[in-house]
Structures are given as structure tokens and as C-alpha cells.
Design a protein around this motif. Structure first.
Motif, short mmCIF file in Angstrom:
data_model
loop_
_atom_site.label_atom_id
_atom_site.label_comp_id
_atom_site.label_asym_id
_atom_site.label_seq_id
_atom_site.Cartn_x
_atom_site.Cartn_y
_atom_site.Cartn_z
N THR A 209 -8.89 7.50 0.64
CA THR A 209 -7.76 6.77 0.04
C THR A 209 -8.14 5.99 -1.21
N PHE A 210 -9.43 5.83 -1.47
CA PHE A 210 -9.84 4.95 -2.57
C PHE A 210 -9.66 5.60 -3.93
N ARG A 211 -9.80 6.91 -4.03
CA ARG A 211 -9.81 7.57 -5.33
C ARG A 211 -8.52 7.31 -6.13
N GLY A 214 -6.07 2.30 -6.71
CA GLY A 214 -5.69 1.40 -7.80
C GLY A 214 -4.51 1.92 -8.59
N ALA A 215 -4.52 3.23 -8.87
CA ALA A 215 -3.41 3.82 -9.62
C ALA A 215 -2.12 3.76 -8.81
N SER A 219 1.18 1.80 -9.91
CA SER A 219 2.45 2.52 -10.01
C SER A 219 3.54 1.85 -9.18
N PHE A 220 3.17 1.38 -7.99
CA PHE A 220 4.16 0.73 -7.12
C PHE A 220 4.65 -0.58 -7.72
N THR A 221 3.75 -1.37 -8.28
CA THR A 221 4.15 -2.66 -8.84
C THR A 221 4.98 -2.50 -10.11
N PHE A 279 -10.31 -4.34 -2.89
CA PHE A 279 -10.48 -2.94 -3.26
C PHE A 279 -9.65 -2.55 -4.47
N VAL A 280 -8.57 -3.27 -4.75
CA VAL A 280 -7.86 -3.05 -6.02
C VAL A 280 -8.74 -3.47 -7.19
#
Length: 371
Positions: A209-211, A214-215, A219-221, A279-280
Motif C-alpha cells: 500500500t505504500f507505493r 502519498g499520491a 488526490s483525496f484531499t 507514512f504520508v
């Protein structure tokens, strides 16, 4: 709270002799500080209390700690089918609700007890290239520039040190610094390999899930400001999906008659409030660090292949010296000799450094005449 961060003061100190560059320091200073601070946050109960708290029929009593320990060790889960919908209607909370699909996929969450160890291991890996470079460098540059960084030019320079340093660079140790430069280049390459490897390591640790984490968060925000009810149906917050604050835990036990009982508990994971942010930050930092490290390695290769670029780099360190003078010195030097000369320029008084370049040029002229 401030006392918790006092041990990191040593990382913030600037050394008297600089043997590397800013990109290198991003790895062993800034990255190590970030990871150690994160490790401190996830291990300190002062800020978030107990890492897990499970609610059920043993919420009070002697069985409470046992249930918390069991769910912490063996992990919890959320349901993929309950990630999209309206909280309070289609689901209790994101990922929490009854499973109405026969093959409903459970998202297991067992990473949280290992987060502090992974962060600490990352900090050690980021410092490894620096540790190797310190061993290979051996304090050579410090011995060469001792007392030569002072703004006041001492008498020792004009009487003793000038001749010794010119002889060192032009005669006694000429063409002997290639391995010195190669060791530094290897450590720069090791920094790049390390940061790319850590991206894949975290992706493996978080179950792939890490790859894109952040993107996905970015994108969600940046979604349009839709009505909250409609937004719940159309998107899933990656933070709630991969770092849920509320999860479920099954516990198998025996009842009074000896029959098997399956009990369902709702568990609160307050530590995921900070894990999701950690992790972000790590995603954006590692991506940025990988890019600048790639540029640094490519630049090192270009400098190795283009001697004229070395001349311009030396010219950027001193003023009022003709290009021909500097070019004459650079042409006589191997890449390793140029590299240590460049490091000298970063640590010496500019006037002394200018004098050194001019004296080296004269020394090479004298040798040419003698030949």
C-alpha cells in the motif's frame, strides 16, 4: 515534551570540517532526525496513551488487558465492503460492520506493533553510508585544513604550511587520491540505493500500500468540495483504509459447557492517528530524496567525465584568479586530486585557498621548465 528531543541535539551540530555535501547530509542528518523523532512519537505513551483498547463484555474486569494484548499481538481487521457508504447507515464506521458478502475480503492489520522497529532500522540504514565514509576518510581533510579556516591569516601559513601543503598536492601525494574520491562516490551511490530500497521495504511492510499512499492521500484531499454525504459514497480516505482508527478483532474461547465461542470486539487504535501522518511524510520525503540523490549521482558522473566542469567549480570557490591558472592546475590533477582540492576550498579561508591555487600553478610551471 522538549526534554524528549534533547538527545537529537548532536545531529544538529555543524562539524568544523565539511567532508561531504548537502545531499549527503540530507541522508545522515535530516533523515535520521526525522526517523528518530517518529520512533519516539510512536513509542511514547505520553501523547497517545495505550496503543490499543478493545471494547466488549470484558471492557471492565480482569479480562480487559488480556483481550487488548491478544488483539495487539495477533492483529485486527476491517472489511473492504464497508469502506464505502454513509457512516451510521451503511456501516458503523469506515471498514466496520456486518459482513453481508459470502467472500468479503478482510484487510488484516498486523503492522502496528512493528512500526517503531522499522523506523529505527531505517534510521540505522540511513546512517550506514556516513559511517563508512568516516572510516574511509580517516580524518585526512581535517589534518590538511587545521587552523586554515580562520578569517585571520596566521603567520604559520606564510612560513610553514604553504610549502608543506603545496608539496603535498603537487609532489608527495599527487595521483594518490583516486581511491579517496571513489569511496565518496560509492557512498553517494549507496545513499541512492538505500533510499530506493527503503521505498520498496515500506511497501512490502505495509502489504503493497505504500507505493501509492502519498499520491492517494494528496488526490483525496484535493477532491472538489462535494456535500459530505455524497463524498462518502464516492471516495475512500486512504488514511482510514490503510491506517484505521477503529477495527474488529475475533477471539475464540470456550463457554461454560465446553462449546466453542466466537466473540467479536471493536478495537480503538489511537496510535494510527500518528502512523497515518508519519507514512504520508515519509512517502513525500523518500520520493524527494530519491530524486535529488539521483541528480547528485548523475552530477558526480558528469564531473568525472568533463574536466572543464571541474575548472568552473573551482572558479566558483575563488575570485580574481584567471581561468588559465585554475585550468592549468586541474589538468595536472587526477579526479581524486581535484576532489580533495575542491573539499579544501570548502573548508579553507578563501584568501589562503586562492594563494594555494596560485602556488600550485607556479609549481607546475617550474616543473615544466625543468623538463
Amino acid at each position: 515534551m522538549i526534554d524528549l528531543f534533547m538527545p537529537f541535539r548532536s545531529f544538529l551540530k555543524f562539524e568544523n570540517v565539511c567532508t561531504d555535501n548537502n545531499v549527503f547530509r540530507m541522508h545522515y542528518k535530516l533523515s535520521v532526525i526525522i526517523l528518530l523523532v517518529f520512533t519516539l512519537l510512536v513509542t511514547s505513551k505520553q501523547f497517545f496513551g495505550e496503543p490499543i483498547h478493545c471494547m466488549g463484555d470484558t471492557d471492565k474486569g480482569p479480562g480487559k488487558d488480556a483481550i487488548n494484548s491478544y488483539c495487539w499481538i495477533y492483529g485486527t481487521y476491517t472489511l473492504k465492503s464497508r469502506l464505502v457508504g454513509r457512516e451510521g447507515k451503511n456501516m458503523a464506521y469506515a471498514g466496520i460492520g456486518p459482513s453481508d458478502i459470502e467472500d468479503d475480503d478482510e484487510m488484516r492489520h498486523t503492522y502496528y506493533q512493528w512500526v517503531c522497529f522499522v523506523l529505527l532500522g531505517q534510521a540505522a540504514l540511513f546512517y550506514t553510508p556516513r559511517y563508512l565514509w568516516k572510516i574511509w576518510e580517516g580524518g585526512r581533510l581535517k589534518a590538511l585544513v587545521t587552523d586554515l579556516a580562520n578569517p585571520m591569516i596566521t603567520k604559520d601559513w606564510s612560513e610553514y604550511r604553504r610549502g608543506d601543503l603545496v608539496a603535498y598536492m603537487s609532489y608527495t601525494n599527487l595521483y594518490t587520491h583516486n581511491m579517496y574520491a571513489l569511496h565518496f562516490a560509492f557512498c553517494e551511490l549507496l545513499n541512492l540505493v538505500n533510499v530506493i530500497g527503503q521505498i520498496f521495504l515500506l511497501d512490502l511492510f505495509l502489504g503493497g500500500t505504500f507505493r501509492n499512499y502519498g499520491a492517494a492521500v494528496a488526490s483525496f484531499t484535493q477532491l472538489p468540495q462535494l456535500p459530505e454525504n455524497f463524498r462518502n459514497y464516492t471516495s475512500v480516505n486512504p488514511m482510514d483504509k490503510y491506517f484505521p482508527k477503529l477495527t474488529k478483532c475475533w477471539l475464540r474461547n470456550y463457554g461454560p459447557s465446553g462449546s466453542m465461542q466466537l466473540k467479536d470486539y471493536l478495537c480503538v487504535l489511537p496510535l494510527n492517528i500518528v502512523n497515518e501522518k508519519i507514512f504520508v511524510v515519509l512517502w513525500f520525503w523518500l520520493i524527494f530524496l530519491a530524486l535529488v540523490s539521483t541528480v547528485a549521482v548523475l552530477f558526480r558522473i558528469v564531473v568525472f567525465c568533463l574536466p572543464p566542469l571541474r575548472t568552473f567549480m573551482i572558479m566558483g570557490q575563488i575570485r580574481y584568479v584567471k581561468k588559465q591558472v585554475i585550468s592549468k592546475v586541474v589538468k595536472r590533477f587526477s579526479f581524486g586530486d581535484w576532489f580533495i582540492l575542491y573539499l579544501l576550498g570548502k573548508n579553507m579561508n578563501p584568501i589562503i585557498y586562492k594563494d594555494l591555487i596560485i602556488e600550485l600553478s607556479k609549481e607546475f610551471d617550474n616543473k615544466a621548465v625543468m623538463i
